[in-house]
Scaffold this motif. Structure first.
Motif, short mmCIF file in Angstrom:
data_model
loop_
_atom_site.label_atom_id
_atom_site.label_comp_id
_atom_site.label_asym_id
_atom_site.label_seq_id
_atom_site.Cartn_x
_atom_site.Cartn_y
_atom_site.Cartn_z
N LEU A 124 7.27 12.01 -1.78
CA LEU A 124 6.35 12.80 -2.58
C LEU A 124 4.94 12.27 -2.33
O LEU A 124 4.72 11.06 -2.36
N VAL A 125 4.01 13.16 -2.06
CA VAL A 125 2.60 12.76 -1.90
C VAL A 125 1.91 12.93 -3.25
O VAL A 125 1.80 14.04 -3.76
N SER A 126 1.49 11.80 -3.82
CA SER A 126 0.82 11.82 -5.12
C SER A 126 -0.46 11.00 -5.05
O SER A 126 -0.59 10.11 -4.21
N VAL A 127 -1.37 11.30 -5.96
CA VAL A 127 -2.64 10.58 -6.01
C VAL A 127 -2.91 10.08 -7.42
O VAL A 127 -2.32 10.57 -8.40
N ASN A 128 -3.78 9.11 -7.49
CA ASN A 128 -4.29 8.68 -8.79
C ASN A 128 -5.04 9.85 -9.42
O ASN A 128 -5.83 10.52 -8.74
N ALA A 176 -6.40 8.12 7.32
CA ALA A 176 -5.65 7.50 6.23
C ALA A 176 -5.17 6.12 6.65
O ALA A 176 -4.69 5.92 7.77
N ARG A 177 -5.27 5.16 5.75
CA ARG A 177 -4.90 3.77 6.06
C ARG A 177 -3.79 3.33 5.12
O ARG A 177 -3.93 3.35 3.91
N MET A 178 -2.66 2.88 5.72
CA MET A 178 -1.52 2.44 4.93
C MET A 178 -1.75 1.03 4.40
O MET A 178 -2.18 0.15 5.13
N VAL A 179 -1.45 0.85 3.12
CA VAL A 179 -1.47 -0.47 2.48
C VAL A 179 -0.03 -0.78 2.08
O VAL A 179 0.58 -0.02 1.33
N SER A 180 0.52 -1.87 2.61
CA SER A 180 1.94 -2.16 2.43
C SER A 180 2.21 -3.09 1.25
O SER A 180 1.44 -4.03 1.00
N TYR A 181 3.32 -2.82 0.56
CA TYR A 181 3.77 -3.63 -0.57
C TYR A 181 5.23 -4.00 -0.35
O TYR A 181 5.87 -3.51 0.58
N ASP A 182 5.78 -4.84 -1.22
CA ASP A 182 7.15 -5.33 -1.04
C ASP A 182 8.23 -4.37 -1.53
O ASP A 182 9.40 -4.73 -1.55
N GLY A 183 7.84 -3.19 -1.93
CA GLY A 183 8.82 -2.21 -2.38
C GLY A 183 8.13 -0.95 -2.84
O GLY A 183 6.90 -0.90 -2.98
N GLY A 184 8.94 0.08 -3.11
CA GLY A 184 8.38 1.34 -3.55
C GLY A 184 7.69 1.27 -4.89
O GLY A 184 6.65 1.88 -5.11
N ASN A 185 8.30 0.51 -5.82
CA ASN A 185 7.71 0.42 -7.15
C ASN A 185 6.31 -0.21 -7.13
O ASN A 185 5.37 0.34 -7.72
N PRO A 186 6.09 -1.35 -6.44
CA PRO A 186 4.73 -1.89 -6.36
C PRO A 186 3.75 -0.93 -5.69
O PRO A 186 2.57 -0.88 -6.07
N VAL A 188 3.85 2.37 -5.80
CA VAL A 188 3.55 3.41 -6.78
C VAL A 188 2.60 2.87 -7.85
O VAL A 188 1.62 3.53 -8.24
N ILE A 189 2.84 1.65 -8.32
CA ILE A 189 1.97 1.04 -9.33
C ILE A 189 0.56 0.88 -8.78
O ILE A 189 -0.43 1.03 -9.52
N ALA A 190 0.44 0.61 -7.48
CA ALA A 190 -0.88 0.48 -6.88
C ALA A 190 -1.65 1.80 -6.95
O ALA A 190 -2.86 1.81 -7.18
N ALA A 191 -0.95 2.92 -6.76
CA ALA A 191 -1.59 4.22 -6.88
C ALA A 191 -1.95 4.52 -8.34
O ALA A 191 -3.01 5.07 -8.64
N VAL A 192 -1.07 4.15 -9.25
CA VAL A 192 -1.33 4.37 -10.68
C VAL A 192 -2.56 3.59 -11.13
O VAL A 192 -3.41 4.10 -11.88
N VAL A 196 -4.94 1.88 -4.68
CA VAL A 196 -4.96 2.79 -3.54
C VAL A 196 -5.16 4.20 -4.08
O VAL A 196 -4.93 4.47 -5.27
N VAL A 197 -5.57 5.09 -3.20
CA VAL A 197 -5.83 6.48 -3.61
C VAL A 197 -4.54 7.25 -3.82
O VAL A 197 -4.40 8.03 -4.76
N ALA A 198 -3.57 7.02 -2.91
CA ALA A 198 -2.37 7.85 -2.90
C ALA A 198 -1.14 7.02 -2.57
O ALA A 198 -1.24 5.85 -2.19
N THR A 199 0.02 7.64 -2.73
CA THR A 199 1.28 7.05 -2.27
C THR A 199 2.16 8.14 -1.70
O THR A 199 2.07 9.31 -2.12
N THR A 200 2.98 7.76 -0.73
CA THR A 200 3.93 8.71 -0.12
C THR A 200 5.36 8.23 -0.33
O THR A 200 6.25 8.59 0.43
#
Length: 333
Positions: A124-128, A176-186, A188-192, A196-200
């Motif tokens: 899902l493509v979502s944004v803050n 678009a520049r990817m910012v990597s985290y240790d899992g999907g939840n982190p 998503v929290i970064a977008a919230v 970051v601007v968005a999450t996929t």
């Protein structure tokens, strides 16, 4: 007729009981290594399935989070463990099938596992909500020419592969520049939080935040609307990228081969009798935006091959492959 139906039901019940009586009886806890952080898509659904397996097997089934290197660290731990049936792993099947293609794990393929699938997920493509983007068209235009930050769980995660697929389908310049985290939840929290601007990342990782108004969903990587109770329908990305190829992203539990055959026979029986009819799993799927799609064995491999082929061959097309997929039985022709 009623007597015959009852007699048949008893026979079926006795057959299942007899199989379990003669099957595997574990005598200590089973570990399922989730190679991502807690709260992400793999972790969520594994924690729905684990109690059902524990009830059937009569021992604890422990979910062990071991994130790192786009899921390859925890996956390697499962492959390196003794092949006695007590260490399993969980993931998106495309990951386990293609780690060798990306060079994250050597000498491994989906043939190293017995496969047990439960749901299919969609990115899902979502944004803050404060980002200023109200539809995917505007975000895509910005992605083409600006430094738009997108949180994912890494290059080999579902979110990372979704972003790469968007870039490939969009063509041309892509900022678009990817910012990597240790899992999907982190991620998503970064977008919230606006880090970051968005999450996929996957819909199941985002729906609760979206329902709370902390994320704004713009498009689903599908060719149909995503309909989840409590959210407005999310339009398909094919509204903007009509030629984008879409394949269901299947998730499951994987038991490395080499254990006693009775391990797999017992889990096969449990999967067919309990997981493939599980109301708990059906509720999880319907409330989070996943597809209830359990299968196992050859049927599971058959269902999942389109996404496995798509991901492996996309790595080749993008110049990210260090191993030709044909060496692990995946054809890109």
């Amino acid at each position: 007729m009623i007597r015959d139906i009852l007699r048949a039901s008893v026979v079926l019940g006795l057959s299942a009981s007899a199989l379990m009586a003669d099957g595997w009886k574990p005598d200590r806890p089973i570990n399922i290594i989730v190679p991502w952080s807690a709260g992400g898509s793999t972790d969520q659904v594994t924690r729905v399935v684990a109690p059902i397996l524990a009830e059937e097997l009569g021992v604890s089934v422990v979910v062990v989070n071991q994130p790192g290197a786009s899921g390859s660290l925890g996956t390697k731990s499962a492959l390196d463990a003794p092949r006695d049936g007590y260490t399993w792993t969980a993931n998106a099947i495309a990951n386990n099938a293609t780690y060798a293609v990306t060079g994250m794990l050597e000498n491994t393929s989906i043939d190293d596992y017995e496969v047990y699938l439960h749901v299919a997920n969609v990115p899902l493509v979502s944004v803050n909500p404060g980002s200023g983007y109200d539809d995917f068209g505007a975000l895509l235009e910005a992605m083409r020419g600006q430094d738009v930050t997108v949180g994912t769980a890494g290059v080999n995660s579902s979110g990372g592969m979704a972003l790469a697929a968007i870039q490939e389908a969009a063509g041309g310049e892509f900022g678009a520049r990817m910012v990597s985290y240790d899992g999907g939840n982190p991620a998503v929290i970064a977008a919230v939080s606006g880090e970051v601007v968005a999450t996929t990342q996957l819909a199941v990782e985002q729906t609760e935040m979206a329902k709370a108004g902390n994320l704004r969903p713009l498009a689903v990587l599908s060719d149909t609307n995503l309909v989840v109770e409590g959210l407005d329908p999310v339009p398909p990305i094919t509204n903007w990228l009509p030629n984008m190829e879409i394949a269901p992203d299947y998730f499951g539990v994987f038991i490395p081969k080499g254990a006693p055959e009775e391990v797999y026979q017992t889990v096969n029986e449990i999967w067919e009798r309990r997981i493939m009819t599980s109301p708990e799993l059906q509720e999880y799927a319907s409330s989070r935006g996943a597809v209830f799609a359990p299968s196992y064995g050859e049927e599971a491999i058959k269902r999942a091959m389109p996404v496995v082929i798509a991901e492996a061959c996309a790595r080749v097309h993008r110049g990210e492959a260090v191993l030709d997929p044909s060496e692990i039985g995946i054809s890109c022709e």
